[in-house]
Design a protein around this motif. Sequence first.
Motif, mmCIF file in Angstrom:
data_model
loop_
_atom_site.group_PDB
_atom_site.id
_atom_site.type_symbol
_atom_site.label_atom_id
_atom_site.label_comp_id
_atom_site.label_asym_id
_atom_site.label_seq_id
_atom_site.Cartn_x
_atom_site.Cartn_y
_atom_site.Cartn_z
ATOM 1 N N ASP A 164 0.808 -1.222 0.000
ATOM 2 C CA ASP A 164 0.000 0.000 0.000
ATOM 3 C C ASP A 164 0.840 1.270 0.000
ATOM 4 O O ASP A 164 0.310 2.362 0.196
ATOM 5 C CB ASP A 164 -0.938 0.008 1.209
ATOM 6 N N ARG A 165 2.143 1.139 -0.254
ATOM 7 C CA ARG A 165 2.963 2.352 -0.314
ATOM 8 C C ARG A 165 2.689 3.095 -1.627
ATOM 9 O O ARG A 165 2.172 2.507 -2.592
ATOM 10 C CB ARG A 165 4.445 2.018 -0.218
ATOM 11 N N GLU A 166 3.047 4.352 -1.653
ATOM 12 C CA GLU A 166 2.863 5.141 -2.862
ATOM 13 C C GLU A 166 3.733 4.571 -3.990
ATOM 14 O O GLU A 166 4.880 4.176 -3.772
ATOM 15 C CB GLU A 166 3.249 6.596 -2.598
ATOM 16 N N GLU A 167 3.184 4.534 -5.192
ATOM 17 C CA GLU A 167 3.920 3.971 -6.327
ATOM 18 C C GLU A 167 5.227 4.747 -6.551
ATOM 19 O O GLU A 167 5.283 5.963 -6.427
ATOM 20 C CB GLU A 167 3.060 4.042 -7.592
ATOM 21 N N THR A 199 7.989 4.429 -4.752
ATOM 22 C CA THR A 199 8.698 4.760 -3.509
ATOM 23 C C THR A 199 9.233 3.487 -2.860
ATOM 24 O O THR A 199 8.849 2.366 -3.208
ATOM 25 C CB THR A 199 7.785 5.482 -2.504
ATOM 26 N N THR A 214 10.082 7.504 3.823
ATOM 27 C CA THR A 214 9.777 7.141 2.439
ATOM 28 C C THR A 214 10.628 7.992 1.503
ATOM 29 O O THR A 214 10.708 9.211 1.659
ATOM 30 C CB THR A 214 8.291 7.385 2.131
#
Length: 283
Positions: A186-189, A191, A206
């Motif tokens: 679920d991390r930002e694309e 990163t 991050t």
Amino acid sequence: MKILSIQSAVAYGHVGNSAAVFPLQRIGVEVLPVYTVNFSNHTGYGAWRGPLISPEDVREVITGIEERGVFPAIDVVLSGYQGGEGIADVVVDAVARVKAANPDAIYACDPVMGNARSGCFVAPAIPDLLRDRVVPVADIITPNQFELGYLTDTAPDTLESTLASVDLAREMGPRTILVTSVERPDREEGTIEMLAADDRGAWIVTTPHLPFKANGSGDVTAALFTAHYRATGSASDALARTASSVFGLLEQTLASGERELQLVEAQEHYAHPRMEFEVRQVR
């Protein structure tokens, strides 16, 4: 600060001590490097030359340092890629002798085994030796997410499962954990994250994920985090400084078009990190 660093060395490129020593020196740390291998280049090229240094010879070098009366002044023992199987006992023995001479000294272990994409790339006996013999005597460990999973017999991927694996690792002995290359779904694309935890809590940072493989970046990360943590006692500060420095190094390496880390060219990133990434407390 003085660090006894027991790691591999290469003549060409930057991994092991050949990656860790200069960044530490650039931030004012005195390093006593002890080599476990002395290769022409890192093994990622598929071919290399040079000796795997015997445990007896590594022990002799460490004993020679001890005979100079240096051990009471050593603040940190740092170990990384261990090469042959017998090095684990040499490292554990060195830690015990340094701590006997200086009870305030700490041991930081980078439990190098492999990564999620390549799997294990060390000798088959090394992972179990690290888990059973070395990690339990460490004060700090700096595994990547894959190595953390091996040490704790888990499969961390989410933030919650990674924190749970960190707790299991801390029960093994080390009280401070830095987890590198944290990749949660679920991390930002685009990163990637690092997570640090100690008795005071847990923090995550991050950064952009740069699209290339950089051998030795983990060695730089372990060295800088250990030095900053020893100097400040703050996991969040050490995490912020390390993330900024290593990202600057990787960004400069990518821009150069070179395969090897631009370790010397990026030196201002160690001495004066830009502190551009927010560190968030997650526990």
